[in-house]
Design a protein around this motif. Structure first.
Motif, short mmCIF file in Angstrom:
data_model
loop_
_atom_site.label_atom_id
_atom_site.label_comp_id
_atom_site.label_asym_id
_atom_site.label_seq_id
_atom_site.Cartn_x
_atom_site.Cartn_y
_atom_site.Cartn_z
N ALA A 1 7.75 -12.59 11.07
CA ALA A 1 6.97 -13.76 10.65
C ALA A 1 5.60 -13.33 10.14
O ALA A 1 4.66 -13.18 10.93
CB ALA A 1 6.82 -14.74 11.81
N PRO A 2 5.45 -13.12 8.83
CA PRO A 2 4.14 -12.78 8.28
C PRO A 2 3.22 -14.01 8.33
O PRO A 2 3.55 -15.05 7.77
CB PRO A 2 4.43 -12.38 6.83
CG PRO A 2 5.92 -12.25 6.74
CD PRO A 2 6.48 -13.17 7.79
N CYS A 3 2.07 -13.88 8.98
CA CYS A 3 1.13 -14.99 9.09
C CYS A 3 -0.29 -14.53 8.77
O CYS A 3 -1.27 -15.15 9.21
CB CYS A 3 1.18 -15.61 10.49
SG CYS A 3 2.76 -16.35 10.92
N ALA A 4 -0.42 -13.44 8.01
CA ALA A 4 -1.74 -12.93 7.64
C ALA A 4 -1.90 -13.08 6.13
O ALA A 4 -1.47 -14.07 5.55
CB ALA A 4 -1.88 -11.48 8.10
N LEU A 5 -2.52 -12.10 5.48
CA LEU A 5 -2.67 -12.15 4.04
C LEU A 5 -1.36 -11.82 3.35
O LEU A 5 -0.41 -11.33 3.97
CB LEU A 5 -3.77 -11.18 3.59
CG LEU A 5 -5.19 -11.54 4.04
CD1 LEU A 5 -6.18 -10.49 3.57
CD2 LEU A 5 -5.59 -12.92 3.52
N GLY A 6 -1.29 -12.05 2.05
CA GLY A 6 -0.06 -11.87 1.30
C GLY A 6 0.23 -10.43 0.90
O GLY A 6 -0.52 -9.51 1.22
N GLY A 7 1.35 -10.28 0.18
CA GLY A 7 1.73 -8.99 -0.37
C GLY A 7 2.30 -8.01 0.63
O GLY A 7 2.43 -6.82 0.33
N VAL A 8 2.69 -8.46 1.82
CA VAL A 8 3.16 -7.55 2.86
C VAL A 8 4.56 -7.01 2.56
O VAL A 8 4.93 -5.93 3.02
CB VAL A 8 3.12 -8.23 4.24
CG1 VAL A 8 4.10 -9.39 4.32
CG2 VAL A 8 3.42 -7.23 5.34
N LEU A 9 5.34 -7.75 1.78
CA LEU A 9 6.71 -7.33 1.46
C LEU A 9 6.73 -6.76 0.05
O LEU A 9 6.56 -7.49 -0.94
CB LEU A 9 7.66 -8.52 1.58
CG LEU A 9 7.78 -9.10 3.00
CD1 LEU A 9 8.50 -10.43 2.98
CD2 LEU A 9 8.49 -8.12 3.92
N SER A 10 6.95 -5.48 -0.04
CA SER A 10 6.87 -4.79 -1.33
C SER A 10 7.95 -3.72 -1.41
O SER A 10 8.70 -3.47 -0.45
CB SER A 10 5.50 -4.13 -1.48
OG SER A 10 5.37 -3.06 -0.54
N ALA A 11 8.02 -3.07 -2.56
CA ALA A 11 8.98 -1.97 -2.74
C ALA A 11 8.73 -0.85 -1.74
O ALA A 11 9.64 -0.11 -1.37
CB ALA A 11 8.89 -1.45 -4.16
N ASP A 12 7.50 -0.74 -1.26
CA ASP A 12 7.16 0.31 -0.29
C ASP A 12 7.55 -0.08 1.14
O ASP A 12 7.97 0.77 1.92
CB ASP A 12 5.66 0.61 -0.34
CG ASP A 12 5.24 1.25 -1.66
OD1 ASP A 12 6.06 1.97 -2.25
OD2 ASP A 12 4.10 1.02 -2.08
N THR A 13 7.38 -1.36 1.48
CA THR A 13 7.59 -1.78 2.87
C THR A 13 9.00 -2.30 3.17
O THR A 13 9.50 -2.14 4.28
CB THR A 13 6.58 -2.87 3.29
OG1 THR A 13 6.77 -4.02 2.45
CG2 THR A 13 5.15 -2.36 3.14
N ILE A 14 9.64 -2.92 2.20
CA ILE A 14 10.95 -3.54 2.44
C ILE A 14 11.99 -2.53 2.95
O ILE A 14 12.77 -2.86 3.85
CB ILE A 14 11.45 -4.28 1.18
CG1 ILE A 14 10.60 -5.54 0.95
CG2 ILE A 14 12.92 -4.66 1.30
CD1 ILE A 14 10.87 -6.25 -0.36
#
Length: 374
Positions: free
Chosen positions: A258-271
């Motif tokens: 559950a991301p509840c902070a700033l955006g951009g957490v799901l990316s080609a690097d993190t997924i």
């Protein structure tokens, strides 16, 4: 309230004001995040320390509505990009929640802990008033309920306050997110029960904390991360939460993230490092790129589009602006429809083998097109 199609004449700032208001739409159009935005305003007041951007994306459904974020972006272009992306998301959020508002967002380029002053907020209130009904706002990251009250005492273009308003909208955002989490679990696992599940919550601000309270009360085992050490210590004490670093929580061994902070957490690097098979959180712009939803789908991850699941706060503050006045019972009824909307998106995405955010965007765009035609 400004109605769709109504002429927009800016209200001049007072002769004694040091605020400068500039239309920077043409400048913003060079950025990749620009998406046929209707108008972008820059408010500057060097004397009072204000650099504020108001991005108005689309007003086919009504005047623009969106929160004001106070954040120390490294560059002006970074702040402008943030405003562009967030305002576009607000357009889709309003449309899919069936609200009579368009999408807008404001970003004040400043550190909310060290640079936000009453003088700065005075200047920003003047900017909001000068926009003369084009844009309505409320609290967001870095802009507190007290700040919103301060602004509301100086301009009517602010909602979600305790000054003639319904108060802090964060608990309503959290409630809608919690209901959305249960809908995602129901679709993915066949049961909406959270008891015994490991749920990773990134961000312990007002919404993230309230979401943790609801998850904990129903028996979830929490994994948390936040840049504020005091908050994570409090979460460890209150919820028995496991604490991890903000940079590694995406890779936590969890059933749901559950991301509840700033955006951009799901990316080609993190997924590729994501362990959870469900992503359902309250943060705006969780995907670094629109295409990242397809990456999640290929990995078998169910993604609840952020602007659908986190619409509770918008529903609440928009209700304050209704001609008949604020109706709490109607707000709760409307928020309770969020799971139904998500389930429809999940089912269509599965049937059509398309990413969930493509389905959500298509629904929103259909409603906007209908409004334009009307």
């Amino acid at each position: 309230m400004l109605q769709t199609g109504e002429a927009r004449t800016l209200r001049p700032v007072t002769a004694s004001s040091t605020l400068k208001l500039t239309d920077i739409t043409a400048k913003a159009a060079r950025l990749a995040a620009f998406d046929n935005h209707e108008q972008i305003w820059l408010g500057q007041d060097d004397e009072r320390g204000l650099t504020a951007i108001v991005a108005i994306h689309n007003t086919a459904l009504g005047p623009a509505l969106g929160g004001t974020r106070v954040w120390p972006h490294a560059t002006f272009d970074a702040a402008l990009t943030d405003a562009l992306r967030l305002s576009r998301g607000m357009t889709f959020k309003s449309a899919i929640a069936r609200m009579p508002f368009g999408g807008g967002k404001a970003v004040i380029k400043a550190d909310s802990k060290t640079e936000k002053t009453p003088a700065m907020l005075e200047a920003y209130a003047e900017m909001l008033a000068a926009l003369n009904g084009q844009y309505y706002t409320g609290e967001d990251v870095g802009l507190t309920l007290d700040d919103a009250n301060f602004l509301r005492e100086r301009t009517p273009n602010v909602s979600g306050t305790t000054v003639g308003g319904s108060g802090n909208p964060s608990p309503v955002t959290a409630l809608g997110t919690f209901l959305g989490v249960k809908a995602a679990l129901k679709h993915a696992r066949g049961s909406d029960a959270v008891s015994g599940l490991r749920i990773a919550v990134q961000g312990l601000g007002s919404v993230g904390w309230s979401l943790c309270e609801q998850l904990h009360s129903e028996g979830a085992s929490l994994i948390v991360a936040d840049i504020d050490a005091a908050r994570v210590a409090k979460a460890r004490e209150a919820f028995g939460a496991e604490v991890v670093e903000t940079e590694t929580i995406v890779a936590a061994e969890a059933d749901l993230f559950a991301p509840c902070a700033l955006g951009g957490v799901l990316s080609a690097d993190t997924i590729p490092h994501l362990k959870a098979r469900i992503v359902a959180g309250a943060a705006n712009n969780q995907l670094a790129r629109h295409e990242d939803a397809a990456h999640l789908m290929r990995r078998g991850v169910l993604y609840a589009p952020d602007y659908v699941i986190n619409a509770g706060g918008l529903i609440n503050v928009a209700a304050e602006l209704a001609p008949e006045g604020y109706d709490r019972a109607e707000v709760m009824r409307h928020v309770a429809l969020i799971p139904e909307t998500l389930m429809d998106i999940f089912q269509r995405a599965e049937a059509e083998q398309r990413p969930t955010n493509d389905i959500a965007q298509a629904i929103a765009e259909e409603r906007i097109a209908q409004a334009r035609a009307a």
